[in-house]
Each structure stands twice: as structure tokens, then as C-alpha cells.
Design a protein around this motif. Sequence first.
Motif, PDB file in Angstrom:
ATOM      1  N   ASP A  43      -2.194  10.519  16.350  1.00 26.37           N
ATOM      2  CA  ASP A  43      -3.095  10.903  15.264  1.00 26.37           C
ATOM      3  C   ASP A  43      -3.426   9.741  14.331  1.00 26.37           C
ATOM      4  O   ASP A  43      -4.179   9.891  13.386  1.00 26.37           O
ATOM      5  CB  ASP A  43      -2.525  12.079  14.462  1.00 26.37           C
ATOM      6  CG  ASP A  43      -1.193  11.736  13.793  1.00 26.37           C
ATOM      7  OD1 ASP A  43      -0.746  10.575  13.859  1.00 26.37           O
ATOM      8  OD2 ASP A  43      -0.589  12.655  13.201  1.00 26.37           O
ATOM      9  N   ASN A  44      -2.862   8.563  14.614  1.00 28.69           N
ATOM     10  CA  ASN A  44      -3.129   7.332  13.870  1.00 28.69           C
ATOM     11  C   ASN A  44      -2.791   7.445  12.381  1.00 28.69           C
ATOM     12  O   ASN A  44      -3.379   6.767  11.551  1.00 28.69           O
ATOM     13  CB  ASN A  44      -4.573   6.852  14.051  1.00 28.69           C
ATOM     14  CG  ASN A  44      -4.700   5.360  13.765  1.00 28.69           C
ATOM     15  OD1 ASN A  44      -3.733   4.617  13.845  1.00 28.69           O
ATOM     16  ND2 ASN A  44      -5.889   4.926  13.426  1.00 28.69           N
ATOM     17  N   SER A  91       0.850  -1.200   0.000  1.00 24.33           N
ATOM     18  CA  SER A  91       0.000   0.000   0.000  1.00 24.33           C
ATOM     19  C   SER A  91       0.882   1.244   0.000  1.00 24.33           C
ATOM     20  O   SER A  91       2.053   1.171   0.364  1.00 24.33           O
ATOM     21  CB  SER A  91      -0.926  -0.001   1.223  1.00 24.33           C
ATOM     22  OG  SER A  91      -0.165   0.039   2.418  1.00 24.33           O
ATOM     23  N   PRO A  92       0.324   2.399  -0.392  1.00 22.52           N
ATOM     24  CA  PRO A  92       1.122   3.630  -0.394  1.00 22.52           C
ATOM     25  C   PRO A  92       1.634   3.949   1.004  1.00 22.52           C
ATOM     26  O   PRO A  92       1.007   3.592   2.006  1.00 22.52           O
ATOM     27  CB  PRO A  92       0.123   4.700  -0.862  1.00 22.52           C
ATOM     28  CG  PRO A  92      -0.966   3.955  -1.542  1.00 22.52           C
ATOM     29  CD  PRO A  92      -1.043   2.620  -0.871  1.00 22.52           C
ATOM     30  N   LYS A  93       2.749   4.621   1.069  1.00 24.39           N
ATOM     31  CA  LYS A  93       3.358   4.926   2.370  1.00 24.39           C
ATOM     32  C   LYS A  93       2.768   6.172   3.023  1.00 24.39           C
ATOM     33  O   LYS A  93       3.013   6.428   4.186  1.00 24.39           O
ATOM     34  CB  LYS A  93       4.869   5.078   2.222  1.00 24.39           C
ATOM     35  CG  LYS A  93       5.532   3.781   1.755  1.00 24.39           C
ATOM     36  CD  LYS A  93       6.972   3.729   2.145  1.00 24.39           C
ATOM     37  CE  LYS A  93       7.642   2.466   1.691  1.00 24.39           C
ATOM     38  NZ  LYS A  93       7.238   1.275   2.383  1.00 24.39           N
ATOM     39  N   GLU A  94       1.983   6.938   2.283  1.00 24.06           N
ATOM     40  CA  GLU A  94       1.406   8.166   2.837  1.00 24.06           C
ATOM     41  C   GLU A  94      -0.092   7.997   3.030  1.00 24.06           C
ATOM     42  O   GLU A  94      -0.736   7.235   2.330  1.00 24.06           O
ATOM     43  CB  GLU A  94       1.640   9.361   1.899  1.00 24.06           C
ATOM     44  CG  GLU A  94       3.087   9.771   1.748  1.00 24.06           C
ATOM     45  CD  GLU A  94       3.849   8.904   0.761  1.00 24.06           C
ATOM     46  OE1 GLU A  94       3.232   8.443  -0.213  1.00 24.06           O
ATOM     47  OE2 GLU A  94       5.050   8.678   0.987  1.00 24.06           O
ATOM     48  N   GLY A  95      -0.609   8.775   3.979  1.00 23.93           N
ATOM     49  CA  GLY A  95      -2.051   8.827   4.161  1.00 23.93           C
ATOM     50  C   GLY A  95      -2.520   8.207   5.459  1.00 23.93           C
ATOM     51  O   GLY A  95      -1.761   7.552   6.164  1.00 23.93           O
ATOM     52  N   ARG A 153      -5.915   4.066   3.484  1.00 22.93           N
ATOM     53  CA  ARG A 153      -4.918   3.772   2.447  1.00 22.93           C
ATOM     54  C   ARG A 153      -5.341   2.536   1.671  1.00 22.93           C
ATOM     55  O   ARG A 153      -5.740   1.536   2.243  1.00 22.93           O
ATOM     56  CB  ARG A 153      -3.533   3.559   3.059  1.00 22.93           C
ATOM     57  CG  ARG A 153      -2.848   4.857   3.382  1.00 22.93           C
ATOM     58  CD  ARG A 153      -1.381   4.674   3.708  1.00 22.93           C
ATOM     59  NE  ARG A 153      -1.207   4.082   5.020  1.00 22.93           N
ATOM     60  CZ  ARG A 153      -0.416   3.039   5.269  1.00 22.93           C
ATOM     61  NH1 ARG A 153       0.265   2.471   4.318  1.00 22.93           N
ATOM     62  NH2 ARG A 153      -0.320   2.559   6.487  1.00 22.93           N
ATOM     63  N   ARG A 154      -5.244   2.621   0.350  1.00 19.55           N
ATOM     64  CA  ARG A 154      -5.660   1.527  -0.533  1.00 19.55           C
ATOM     65  C   ARG A 154      -4.457   0.635  -0.842  1.00 19.55           C
ATOM     66  O   ARG A 154      -3.464   0.669  -0.125  1.00 19.55           O
ATOM     67  CB  ARG A 154      -6.261   2.109  -1.811  1.00 19.55           C
ATOM     68  CG  ARG A 154      -7.453   3.032  -1.533  1.00 19.55           C
ATOM     69  CD  ARG A 154      -8.060   3.588  -2.781  1.00 19.55           C
ATOM     70  NE  ARG A 154      -8.707   2.564  -3.578  1.00 19.55           N
ATOM     71  CZ  ARG A 154      -9.926   2.093  -3.372  1.00 19.55           C
ATOM     72  NH1 ARG A 154     -10.651   2.569  -2.380  1.00 19.55           N
ATOM     73  NH2 ARG A 154     -10.439   1.174  -4.147  1.00 19.55           N
ATOM     74  N   LEU A 155      -4.526  -0.132  -1.903  1.00 16.24           N
ATOM     75  CA  LEU A 155      -3.411  -0.962  -2.363  1.00 16.24           C
ATOM     76  C   LEU A 155      -2.746  -0.294  -3.565  1.00 16.24           C
ATOM     77  O   LEU A 155      -3.404   0.396  -4.346  1.00 16.24           O
ATOM     78  CB  LEU A 155      -3.922  -2.341  -2.782  1.00 16.24           C
ATOM     79  CG  LEU A 155      -4.522  -3.207  -1.682  1.00 16.24           C
ATOM     80  CD1 LEU A 155      -5.134  -4.473  -2.283  1.00 16.24           C
ATOM     81  CD2 LEU A 155      -3.487  -3.563  -0.623  1.00 16.24           C
TER      82      LEU A 155
END
Length: 195
Positions: free
Chosen positions: A84-85, A13-17, A22-24
Motif C-alpha cells: 500500500d506504499n 518528517s512525521p512518522k505517519e501518513g 508526508r511533509r517536514l
Amino acid sequence: MNTHIYMIRHGDSPKEGPERTRRLTEKGIADAQKVTELLKKEDMDVVVSSPYLRSVLTVEGIGQHIGRSVIVKEDLKERIFSRDNNRISDQELGPLLEESFRDPDFALEGAESNAECQRRAVAVLDTLLHTYKGKNIAVGTHGAVMTLMMNHYDSRFDLKFLYSTSKPDIYRMEFKGLELVGVHRLWTEAERVTI
């Protein structure tokens, strides 16, 4: 008849967000298809997942295959590492994990410890083991919480084990009642699956 829980760590998955949404990545999507193909042979009875989107997306194909919706369980979410998770950087995560596995009660302010995460997630597993006794249960999960759930039953599933896992990954845990009697990694076999 024994119960099998298939721990399925989500795909790339993306490293940001935000953790929850976060999606794949494209690789993660392709690997989720391989997960589905591999698990089609395992005769799943039910599919359960963390509420985090990348986890649901990794296992939804097997749910579609068996004609059942993915059951989302909030307490299967990844360990909460920050107040902030949001995802914390790999540079911050390494030392945090090391301290957390040395001291299970360690947590950053406003976050969750290994012990807290393990308690909430294992409670879900206990319920699944009672509710679906003798069945095959797919569980969409994440690296740290998966390791902590497995560690509850066998201390060999530790930080070194966590670092050895991949995205995605699949471990079939066999239970006799609430006793873990065997673990087999399936994902290495998936690389031979052609779609």
C-alpha cells in the motif's frame, strides 16, 4: 571537467501518513534552510528530486536560489517497501532491510526489491550524468534509494552506511564520465552554518 551529483537525503518528517505526501517537521524545515545555505556555496546548476513532498521541500530552497524549478523524477522515489506504499514501522523495517541487503531480489508481496529500486534510480542518474556533464546536480532523495544508487558505483555503500546517515544528509559524488572517482560528506559541515 567532472560532474558532481549531490545526494541530499530529506529532512526529518512525521512518522505517519502516506509516503508521497508526508511533509517536514519543524526540525526538518529548519534543516532544509541549512541545506540551502550549505549548497549556495556549491554553485548548483540544476535541482532534481524524488516526487515525495518531504524530498522536494528539502531541496526547493536551492532551486529558488539558482532561479530554477525543482525537476521531479518519479523513479527517484524511495524504495517501495509495502503493497500500500504507506510507511512501515521501524520494527518491521529493520529486518526487511537486513534481508534485502542479503538478497537484493527479496521483497514483500506487491512491493519492490533492492535490485528493482536500484535499476530504476540508477537509470535516472545515468541520464543526469549524460545530460548535465560537467555540471553540479542537486538530487533530493531518501535513505534507502540513496544508498542503493551509491552502492551501484561502490559496494562500500551498504546497509551499515545507510544506518550511519542522518536526516538530512548530503554526499557529493564526483564522476569522470560514468565512473565514480570520489565521495565527500558535506552535512557534517552544515552544523556550523548559522542562519
